[in-house]
Design a protein around this motif. Structure first.
Motif: not given
Ligand code: SF4
Length: 202
Positions: A57-64, A84-88, A120-125
């Motif tokens: 249920x995600x739009x376009x994004x990158x799989x790692x 999956x990375x979608x717009x940060x 790793x990404x210094x973000x909030x998941x």
């Protein structure tokens, strides 16, 4: 020393497994299930590369795939199946090859990976995804502050077991012991006797 993310999963299944992993290591046979699991993972990776993200249920994004993550701050390390990375925004994904439902230990394994991704990404998941492969089912898991706190508590408890070198109490749920790959090392468990008693017709 960093613990492994799989230790979190194992502790929730049964704290005694930590004893077998760190204090009194035992040699387990590689089972057919483990070998076929590796092959299934490889096949799935190939399929995933070609699929869209609609199932998540995600739009376009990158799989790692298979990112090795570690954090001294959290005290954990491990290799994540996919994210999956979608717009940060970052979504950890764990594949599970179980016919059953997702369980608590799967959930907290995913939460642990989410915490490592944050470092790793210094973000909030905020969300992760469990992919139950045989059922082709995706279970969204919210990464809440309480869930993160629970992971820290488990890390402390695992360290206590390692420090004290004491064997934890045995698991009280017979079903868990029956399915456990360490059961032949648990001499104080007589699940087979219980099974015989269960089957007895008086
Ligand atoms: S057999 Fe039971 S008590 Fe022993 S490690 Fe496995 S789950 Fe724990």
């Amino acid at each position: 020393m960093n613990l492994k993310v799989t230790d979190i999963k194992q502790y929730i299944y049964c704290p005694r497994i930590i004893y077998f992993l760190y204090i009194c290591p035992v040699s387990k046979k590689t089972t057919y299930k483990m070998e076929s699991g590796k092959v299934e993972h490889m096949v799935l990776d190939k399929l995933e590369e070609r699929r869209t993200l609609k199932r998540y249920r995600l739009a376009e994004g990158e799989r790692v795939f298979h990112t090795y993550l570690e954090s001294e701050r959290i005290g954990l390390q491990g290799k994540l199946d996919m994210h999956i990375v979608v717009d940060k925004q970052y979504y950890p994904v764990e594949y599970k090859f179980t016919e059953r439902s997702a369980s608590l230990n799967h959930k907290y394994q995913l939460v642990s990976y989410a915490m490592l991704l944050e470092d790793y990404y210094r973000c909030t998941v905020r969300n992760g995804l469990l992919y139950l492969v045989p059922k082709n089912e995706i279970i969204p898991v919210e990464i809440t502050p309480n869930a993160r706190e629970f992971v820290y508590e488990i890390i402390d408890k695992i360290r206590q077991i390692i420090r004290s070198e004491r064997v934890p109490e045995r698991q009280r749920k017979v079903n868990k012991c029956r399915d456990c790959e360490y059961r032949r090392f648990c001499g104080d468990i007589d699940i087979w006797t219980k099974e015989r008693v269960d089957k007895c017709i008086f």
